[in-house]
Motif scaffolding. Structure first.
Motif, PDB file in Angstrom:
ATOM      1  N   ARG A 414      -2.177   7.582   0.742  1.00  0.00           N
ATOM      2  CA  ARG A 414      -1.218   6.481   0.839  1.00  0.00           C
ATOM      3  C   ARG A 414      -0.008   6.899   1.697  1.00  0.00           C
ATOM      4  NH1 ARG A 414      -1.598   1.385   1.099  1.00  0.00           N
ATOM      5  NH2 ARG A 414       0.115   0.233   0.185  1.00  0.00           N
ATOM      6  N   SER A 416       0.030   9.089   4.223  1.00  0.00           N
ATOM      7  CA  SER A 416      -0.287   9.052   5.652  1.00  0.00           C
ATOM      8  C   SER A 416      -0.646   7.630   6.079  1.00  0.00           C
ATOM      9  CB  SER A 416      -1.418  10.031   5.982  1.00  0.00           C
ATOM     10  OG  SER A 416      -2.540   9.726   5.188  1.00  0.00           O
ATOM     11  N   GLY A 417      -1.239   6.850   5.169  1.00  0.00           N
ATOM     12  CA  GLY A 417      -1.634   5.486   5.503  1.00  0.00           C
ATOM     13  C   GLY A 417      -0.445   4.578   5.752  1.00  0.00           C
ATOM     14  N   LEU A 418       0.631   4.812   5.053  1.00  0.00           N
ATOM     15  CA  LEU A 418       1.799   3.947   5.224  1.00  0.00           C
ATOM     16  C   LEU A 418       2.698   4.457   6.353  1.00  0.00           C
ATOM     17  CD1 LEU A 418       2.745   1.357   3.748  1.00  0.00           C
ATOM     18  CD2 LEU A 418       4.407   2.778   2.538  1.00  0.00           C
ATOM     19  N   LEU A 419       2.778   5.787   6.485  1.00  0.00           N
ATOM     20  CA  LEU A 419       3.711   6.330   7.467  1.00  0.00           C
ATOM     21  C   LEU A 419       3.068   6.503   8.838  1.00  0.00           C
ATOM     22  CD1 LEU A 419       5.565   9.029   5.341  1.00  0.00           C
ATOM     23  CD2 LEU A 419       6.211   6.654   5.776  1.00  0.00           C
ATOM     24  N   GLY A 420       1.766   6.733   8.869  1.00  0.00           N
ATOM     25  CA  GLY A 420       1.128   6.977  10.162  1.00  0.00           C
ATOM     26  C   GLY A 420       1.252   8.418  10.610  1.00  0.00           C
ATOM     27  N   ALA A 462       5.526   3.286  -3.288  1.00  0.00           N
ATOM     28  CA  ALA A 462       6.214   3.055  -2.014  1.00  0.00           C
ATOM     29  C   ALA A 462       7.610   3.668  -2.034  1.00  0.00           C
ATOM     30  CB  ALA A 462       6.305   1.559  -1.722  1.00  0.00           C
ATOM     31  N   ILE A 465       7.280   7.252  -1.347  1.00  0.00           N
ATOM     32  CA  ILE A 465       6.966   7.477   0.075  1.00  0.00           C
ATOM     33  C   ILE A 465       8.239   7.393   0.912  1.00  0.00           C
ATOM     34  CG2 ILE A 465       5.682   6.574   2.056  1.00  0.00           C
ATOM     35  CD1 ILE A 465       3.478   5.762   0.064  1.00  0.00           C
ATOM     36  N   GLU A 466       9.148   6.518   0.495  1.00  0.00           N
ATOM     37  CA  GLU A 466      10.425   6.450   1.218  1.00  0.00           C
ATOM     38  C   GLU A 466      11.169   7.781   1.123  1.00  0.00           C
ATOM     39  OE1 GLU A 466      13.677   3.335   2.021  1.00  0.00           O
ATOM     40  OE2 GLU A 466      13.872   3.799  -0.105  1.00  0.00           O
ATOM     41  N   ALA A 469       9.504  10.098   3.411  1.00  0.00           N
ATOM     42  CA  ALA A 469       9.712   9.719   4.808  1.00  0.00           C
ATOM     43  C   ALA A 469      11.086  10.155   5.284  1.00  0.00           C
ATOM     44  CB  ALA A 469       9.559   8.206   4.975  1.00  0.00           C
ATOM     45  N   ARG A 470      12.102   9.870   4.479  1.00  0.00           N
ATOM     46  CA  ARG A 470      13.459  10.083   4.988  1.00  0.00           C
ATOM     47  C   ARG A 470      13.785  11.559   5.146  1.00  0.00           C
ATOM     48  NH1 ARG A 470      17.765  10.463   1.076  1.00  0.00           N
ATOM     49  NH2 ARG A 470      16.961  10.572  -1.042  1.00  0.00           N
ATOM     50  N   LEU A 474      10.444  11.231   9.278  1.00  0.00           N
ATOM     51  CA  LEU A 474      11.013  10.378  10.331  1.00  0.00           C
ATOM     52  C   LEU A 474      11.240  11.120  11.635  1.00  0.00           C
ATOM     53  CD1 LEU A 474      13.552   7.931   8.677  1.00  0.00           C
ATOM     54  CD2 LEU A 474      11.204   7.559   9.418  1.00  0.00           C
ATOM     55  N   LEU A 477       7.883  11.485  13.508  1.00  0.00           N
ATOM     56  CA  LEU A 477       6.995  10.318  13.496  1.00  0.00           C
ATOM     57  C   LEU A 477       6.498  10.002  14.907  1.00  0.00           C
ATOM     58  CD1 LEU A 477       6.130   8.313  11.241  1.00  0.00           C
ATOM     59  CD2 LEU A 477       7.920   6.788  12.103  1.00  0.00           C
ATOM     60  N   PRO A 478       5.186   9.839  15.100  1.00  0.00           N
ATOM     61  CA  PRO A 478       4.710   9.420  16.421  1.00  0.00           C
ATOM     62  C   PRO A 478       5.001   7.941  16.650  1.00  0.00           C
ATOM     63  CG  PRO A 478       2.871   9.583  14.903  1.00  0.00           C
ATOM     64  CD  PRO A 478       4.090  10.045  14.146  1.00  0.00           C
TER      65      PRO A 478
ATOM     66  N   THR B 235       1.321   0.949  10.144  1.00  0.00           N
ATOM     67  CA  THR B 235       2.095   2.086   9.648  1.00  0.00           C
ATOM     68  C   THR B 235       3.530   2.063  10.172  1.00  0.00           C
ATOM     69  OG1 THR B 235       1.567   3.484  11.534  1.00  0.00           O
ATOM     70  CG2 THR B 235      -0.003   3.495   9.702  1.00  0.00           C
ATOM     71  N   LEU B 236       4.311   2.948   9.589  1.00  0.00           N
ATOM     72  CA  LEU B 236       5.681   3.121  10.061  1.00  0.00           C
ATOM     73  C   LEU B 236       5.684   3.623  11.509  1.00  0.00           C
ATOM     74  CD1 LEU B 236       8.633   2.952   8.906  1.00  0.00           C
ATOM     75  CD2 LEU B 236       8.487   5.404   8.521  1.00  0.00           C
ATOM     76  N   ALA B 237       4.685   4.409  11.866  1.00  0.00           N
ATOM     77  CA  ALA B 237       4.578   4.876  13.254  1.00  0.00           C
ATOM     78  C   ALA B 237       4.331   3.694  14.193  1.00  0.00           C
ATOM     79  CB  ALA B 237       3.445   5.902  13.382  1.00  0.00           C
ATOM     80  N   LYS B 240       7.572   2.156  14.878  1.00  0.00           N
ATOM     81  CA  LYS B 240       8.325   2.915  15.876  1.00  0.00           C
ATOM     82  C   LYS B 240       7.800   2.613  17.282  1.00  0.00           C
ATOM     83  CE  LYS B 240       9.825   7.572  17.098  1.00  0.00           C
ATOM     84  NZ  LYS B 240       9.763   9.005  16.766  1.00  0.00           N
ATOM     85  N   PRO B 261      16.972   6.610   8.131  1.00  0.00           N
ATOM     86  CA  PRO B 261      16.727   5.961   6.843  1.00  0.00           C
ATOM     87  C   PRO B 261      17.906   5.098   6.411  1.00  0.00           C
ATOM     88  CG  PRO B 261      16.733   8.372   6.619  1.00  0.00           C
ATOM     89  CD  PRO B 261      17.004   8.081   8.042  1.00  0.00           C
ATOM     90  N   GLU B 268      10.597  -1.081   2.324  1.00  0.00           N
ATOM     91  CA  GLU B 268      10.524   0.216   1.647  1.00  0.00           C
ATOM     92  C   GLU B 268       9.390   1.012   2.287  1.00  0.00           C
ATOM     93  OE1 GLU B 268      12.636   0.709  -0.921  1.00  0.00           O
ATOM     94  OE2 GLU B 268      11.978   2.655  -1.643  1.00  0.00           O
ATOM     95  N   PRO B 269       9.599   2.075   2.997  1.00  0.00           N
ATOM     96  CA  PRO B 269      10.909   2.611   3.381  1.00  0.00           C
ATOM     97  C   PRO B 269      11.640   1.698   4.365  1.00  0.00           C
ATOM     98  CG  PRO B 269       9.103   4.163   3.869  1.00  0.00           C
ATOM     99  CD  PRO B 269       8.494   2.859   3.521  1.00  0.00           C
ATOM    100  N   GLN B 327      -0.584  -4.232   4.402  1.00  0.00           N
ATOM    101  CA  GLN B 327       0.729  -3.614   4.541  1.00  0.00           C
ATOM    102  C   GLN B 327       1.237  -3.913   5.935  1.00  0.00           C
ATOM    103  OE1 GLN B 327      -0.746   0.370   3.821  1.00  0.00           O
ATOM    104  NE2 GLN B 327      -0.468   0.903   6.000  1.00  0.00           N
TER     105      GLN B 327
END
Lengths: 806, 362
Positions: A414, A416-420, A462, A465-466, A469-470, A474, A477-478, B235-237, B240, B261, B268-269, B327
């Motif tokens: 989750r 990596s899935g949300l953040l990429g 979530a 994950i924030e 992330a922070r 961040l 992040l790609p 994704t967040l990426a 970006k 952030p 969220e985030p 998402q």
């Protein structure tokens, strides 16, 4: 919130400049609005001094001429006005050149003829207190010449932090320290409440009765005897000053200090002034009144929570204490109350009373019950240390801690899935642990335990994950684009980009600009006098409940007001010709709570239709037909089937007003303004305007169909018809077109002629150009003549028109 | 030489004199009529040739014809010269002062800078496959706050931060879902768009928004563009990359973005997005000064954004938005802010003053 760095460093002290620390915090989610310097500028000129002699000033009773050893050989002569200065004292001295907290530079001076080489300092002069009754007298063990900054906190940097509403835990210095720890890796000191010096026992000095436990989840109280009220020590005063809080007295300062440190507000009662030794927490009766600490009488209403004693209300819960039970200089017994309140209720009460305080701004964010006992622990230590107080055994604690900590699964997939981007499990655990979370390995990630101080903010995966992330993702992040596999199923609209209406708006506004009109953007707001001046006072309009001003108290029902306002402003600034248009919503109250919001375009023309030149020194003024020309060009540009008919809005010249129809639907108005209306906007010459509802226009657009206009020639015929003046040209053309049938390709008026002798009084002659064409053959003279006859007959029959022989 | 040829020669001489004497094309025409016209002697003489004795006939006829041809040629030549001269004279007479001003073409008007900027941004996202949707400016507490996961205590709900509509029933209930207000952001349309269309959804929402505020960087009305992308794997990426694409399209190829952030109730985030300053290098202008645009930080904040909060998706789960299955991201930017940054407009209020001299600049 103000975070003095000296105070912060007691709990976490990264080796960073204030600016670097601010940057690190900003990049991890704690926004630093600015860095302020508090206290003196440049500490070198401030030293410890010893007063060797203090003689009366020969020419001033209140001044003393002191000889002060500042540790650099020759003693300095300093003139001092403080009543308490005396030989033998160890004092704080500012040498010439010192920069004081307000930025002024201290100079060598001559006071009533006596040279003064510096200044012996009172605490307010270095911004570590508010006392100005006398100079500070320091510990005699300090050697003259010792840098003062090593003795007193006379210089500090303060981070002014914007705490987001989800982080009430950062409303205290220790909470910020925790963030600094997580963001920089600098070690974090143990929680300052970890040692609680309170003696065990049962407290029966007061009785507490919480009657609304849902609005007051926890209420704690401790009692102290042998309290000595007095000033706080310099270190505490200095911290409060740097944090923006005025020191008052030790007990009050303790409540403020502990609140600044933990984020949890406290209230100190004079225990002897609690009537009946009993406090009741309850909701107020409607109309109940009480006097708050600031001397104001407040009228409460039901739903607000108060604390009452035997004589009635004594505190507005969580917001402000009452005058009656306040701690005063003679207080010897103190009841320290620390409670947890329902944030939304505090918010609502504070709003309704228009009363905000340091306590209410924290309580309304929703604090956690655990914080109450944390604050009690620190306050108890300080009451003992600073006030000589003796805590009575026991704590009253109604409600207790909050619910047990939640455990949330944080799945690797989750994250990596949300953040990429992948964040290794170990790194997640490291980040979360630094923030005070518990992190245990789980098969597909981590089981994370949420600490009490993050209970309301972190409830879901979530939210975790924030946090990851922070602090951990961040900066690496790609940048990718969505794979965008939008499906075009039968039940799903295909992507269109701009809708037909949006494209129409673009074409219409492009056409207006191409015709030389400038677009303005006016206010959606207007004042009631705008409608008044337009003669629309009776027309319903949407009003604001809380406008910024009367001129912006309602929502417009036409674009004309803002066009006129902009036109007048430009005219006043010297613009000769005004050619403006505007697009946007107007607000028409309908049946529901929300008004209808048709999207309109409006235009305003005044002054010459084109600039005067040496060839054309007096171009005509913009009038009805100028505006009609612009409107026609605009509507024709989008191929809208439009017509006009006589008569229109009340703000128009009654003889030069038209209603615009597109298809058969009313789409707007066109005309010259009524001179009275123009006058109200300081206009004495003609002003022409129109306004169109583009949603209506859009409903009547169709796809153009091919017609063969080139294979066979067109036959042109002129025809003059005399009709009564009251007959509109459009009526004549309507009859002509009907009678002309399919072969009549076009009919236009090319001359309008009035002459009593030749066409008769009350009549008008219209010269028409008729164009005949067939798509499949060349028309014969006979065919055209027959059509022409039919047209003449129809005009005679239906409009009593007489065709003049050509 | 016979008498007749003598006569022809005399006629030709007289005619030549007349042709040479003609000073204008009109006089030349007169000469032609009097010497070669129907009643002139030479043509008449030609008509009389038939009556001569055959021995003379051929000779006289040839002489007369030659004379006529010669005269016609002379007239032609002379006519050409005269016409040339006359045209020259006329053109000289028609001369103008070429230094006088031209006839102005109808001046072209301008779209307002806000409209230009809005279109520019719209076009970037349309090219990325987004639909442009719009929503009502008068909204409700539900759509403006509640459905966007704003806690009842969130300060933006206060009448100091939000315009409420006067419903005629006393002071507005800022906690009741149906209370009408002027939207403070374009975000309510996120919810309305998801109610209207199941996932996947890629939309931007341009429009007018309102907040009670007025100074050099705030006006009580301004414009935003909201973006919303929901799919199974956004994704967040991706956020970006999307905003980097946007920033480069609007502010230039060399731009970078960074995510900082922050907190927004509906993401969220949450992150604020900074674009690298396009006015300086590393916070320092070419002439060595601290950059006034980025205040020496090398970064300029342009918008707020984040991954759509699961609670926002849950509020529209009836429409197919299950936070375990879909998402995405959302962002919101101020159109005026982008325009001011890009064009160096120092005061937001100038954009609402509508002075033609300002409008004409863009």
């Amino acid at each position: 919130m103000r975070v003095p760095l000296r105070w912060l460093h007691e709990y976490c002290a990264p080796e960073l400049t204030p600016a670097s620390l601010a940057e690190r915090l900003a990049m991890s989610g704690t926004e630093v609005e600015r860095i302020e310097h508090h206290g003196v500028g440049g500490a070198e000129a401030f030293v410890v001094g010893r007063v060797l002699a203090a003689e009366r000033h020969p020419d001033a009773d209140r001044l003393r001429v002191c000889t002060v050893d500042t540790g650099d050989g020759e003693p300095s002569q300093i003139v001092c006005g403080a009543p308490n200065v005396a030989a033998g004292q160890t004092v704080a001295v500012a040498r010439p050149g010192a920069v004081m907290p307000d930025g002024t530079r201290l100079k060598r001076a001559r006071l009533r003829g006596q040279e003064s080489n510096g200044m012996i300092l009172a605490e307010d002069e270095v911004a570590i207190g508010t006392d100005h009754d006398g100079i500070m007298v320091l510990d005699d063990s300090l050697a003259a010449g010792t840098p003062l900054a090593g003795v007193l906190p006379i210089s500090d940097d303060v981070l002014v932090v914007e705490v987001t509403p989800n982080r009430p835990d950062c409303l205290g210095i220790y909470g910020i320290a925790r963030e600094v720890h997580a963001a920089t890796g600098a070690p974090l000191a143990p929680e300052p409440w970890s040692q609680d010096p309170a003696p065990e026992g049962v407290l029966d000095a007061v009785r507490i009765d919480v009657r609304c436990p849902d609005l007051c989840p926890r209420f704690t109280a401790r009692a102290f005897e042998e309290v000595r009220i007095g000033p706080s020590p310099p270190w505490l005063k200095a911290r409060l000053m740097a944090a923006g809080q005025r020191p008052i007295s030790n007990v009050v300062d303790i409540t403020n200090y502990v609140m600044m440190l933990t984020g949890q507000p406290l209230h100190a009662f004079d225990l002897d002034r609690i009537a009946g030794a009993r406090l009741v927490v309850r909701t107020a009766h409607d109309g109940e009144t009480m006097q708050t600490l600031d001397g104001q009488t407040r009228t409460l209403s039901s739903g607000m929570v108060l604390i009452a004693d035997g004589d009635g209300p004594t505190s507005i819960a969580g917001i402000m204490g009452g005058e009656r039970s306040e701690v005063h200089s003679g207080t010897t017994r103190v009841l320290m109350e620390v409670a947890n309140w329902d944030g939304a209720n505090i918010h609502r009460t504070s709003l309704a009373l228009g009363l905000r305080s340091e306590a209410s701004t924290r309580n309304e964010k929703g604090l956690q019950p655990e914080q109450a006992m944390q604050a009690q622990a620190i306050a108890t230590r300080l009451m003992i240390d600073l006030c000589g107080a003796r805590p009575l055994p026991g704590t009253i604690d109604i409600g207790g801690d909050g619910p047990p900590p939640a455990t949330i699964r944080l799945r690797d997939a989750r994250v990596s899935g949300l953040l990429g981007v992948d964040v290794p499990r170990d790194r997640c655990a490291e980040i979360l642990t630094a923030l005070g979370f518990g992190a245990e390995p789980a098969p597909d990630g981590l089981d994370v335990t949420v600490p009490s101080f993050r209970r309301s903010d972190v409830t879901r995966e979530a939210d975790l994950i924030e946090e990851v992330a922070r602090l951990g993702a961040l900066d690496t992040l790609p940048a990718t684009l969505p794979a965008h596999r939008a499906r075009v199923d039968s039940d799903r609209r295909a992507s269109v980009g701009l809708t037909a209406v949006q494209r129409l708006r673009r074409r219409v506004t492009d056409a207006l600009a191409a015709r030389g009109l400038h677009e303005i953007v006016g206010w959606s707001f207007e004042g009631p006098e705008t409608a008044q001046r337009l003669g629309l006072a009776e027309r319903p309009a949407t009003a604001l409940a809380n406008p910024m001003s009367a001129e912006q108290s309602r929502l417009r029902t036409t674009l004309l007001g803002s066009l006129l306002d902009a036109g007048r402003r430009n005219r006043a600034r010297g613009a000769g010709a005004v050619r403006l248009f505007e697009q946007g919503a107007v607000y028409l109250p309908g049946g529901g709570a929300r008004p209808d919001e048709p999207y309109r375009v409006g235009a305003l023309l005044a002054g010459p239709v084109r600039p005067a030149t040496w060839r054309d020194p007096r171009p005509p003024a913009s009038d009805f037909f100028a505006a009609k020309g612009v409107m026609a060009a605009t509507l024709d540009a989008v191929r809208a089937p439009w017509t006009v008919r006589r008569g229109g809005e009340p703000f128009l010249h009654p003889g030069r007003a038209a209603t615009v129809l597109v298809g058969d639907e009313v789409a707007g108005w066109l005309g010259e303004l009524h001179p009275g209306v123009a006058e109200a906007w300081d206009w004495s010459d003609p002003v022409a305007a129109f306004e169109l509802d583009l949603d209506v226009v859009a409903r009547h657009l169709s796809v153009a169909r091919y017609a063969d206009l080139t294979s066979f020639p067109e036959v042109r015929e002129d025809l003059a018809v005399v009709v009564a003046d009251t007959v509109a040209a459009s009526d004549v053309l309507d009859v002509v077109r009907q009678a002309g049938g399919a072969l009549l390709a076009g009919a236009e008026v090319f001359d309008v002629y009035r002459d009593e002798l030749r066409v008769g009084a009350g009549n008008v002659s219209l010269a028409l150009r008729l164009r005949f064409r067939a798509g499949d053959r060349t028309l014969t003279d006979d065919e055209v003549a027959a059509r022409r006859r039919r047209i003449a007959e129809a005009l005679a029959q239906r409009l009593q028109g007489r065709v003049r022989d050509s | 030489m016979s008498e007749m040829t003598e006569r022809i020669a005399a006629l030709e001489r007289a005619a030549r004199e007349a042709i040479d004497a003609a000073a204008t094309t009109l006089e030349l025409e007169d000469a032609r009529v009097s010497h070669l016209g129907r009643r002139a002697p030479l043509p008449n003489l030609l008509r009389g040739v038939a009556e001569l004795d055959p021995a003379q006939r051929a000779q006289v006829g040839r002489a007369a014809n030659e004379a006529r041809r010669a005269l016609e040629e002379a007239i032609e030549r002379r006519g050409g010269d005269l016409a040339q001269a006359e045209l020259r004279a006329r053109l000289i007479a028609e001369g103008v002062d070429v230094t006088l001003d031209a006839d102005p073409l109808p001046a072209v008007g301008r779209l307002h800078l806000i409209t230009q900027t809005r279109r520019e941004i719209e076009d970037v996202f349309v090219a990325l496959g987004y639909d442009v949707v719009e929503g009502p400016e008068v909204e409700t507490v539900h759509y403006n706050f509640d459905a966007l996961n704003h806690a009842p205590t969130h300060p933006s709900r206060l009448p100091t931060d939000t315009f409420y509509i006067d419903t005629g029933s006393g002071s507005p209930d800022i906690f009741a879902p149906d209370t009408p207000l002027l939207r403070v952001h374009t975000s309510p349309m996120q919810v309305r768009a998801m109610e209207a269309q199941p996932p996947p959804i890629y939309v931007i929402v341009p429009g007018r928004v309102f907040r009670p505020d007025s100074d050099a960087t705030h006006t009580p009305q301004f414009h935003q563009i909201e973006g919303l992308a929901i799919d199974t794997d956004i994704t967040l990426a991706d956020l970006k990359g999307t905003l980097l694409t946007f920033a480069r399209a609007i502010f230039g190829e060399q731009r970078e973005v960074r995510l900082r952030p922050h907190f927004f109730p509906f993401t969220e985030p949450s992150v604020e997005v900074d674009v690298s300053c396009f006015h300086c290098t590393g916070g320092v202008t070419p002439d060595g000064q601290r950059c006034p645009l980025c205040k020496g930080t090398a970064w300029i904040e342009i918008l707020g954004s984040g991954m759509v909060d699961p609670n926002v998706l849950l509020a529209v789960s009836d429409h197919g938005y299950d936070p375990e299955r879909v998402q995405g991201f959302a962002f919101g930017m101020g159109i005026e802010r982008i325009a001011m940054l890009k064009h160096g407009v120092p005061d937001l209020r100038l954009l609402y003053d509508n002075d033609i001299r300002l409008l004409e600049q863009f």
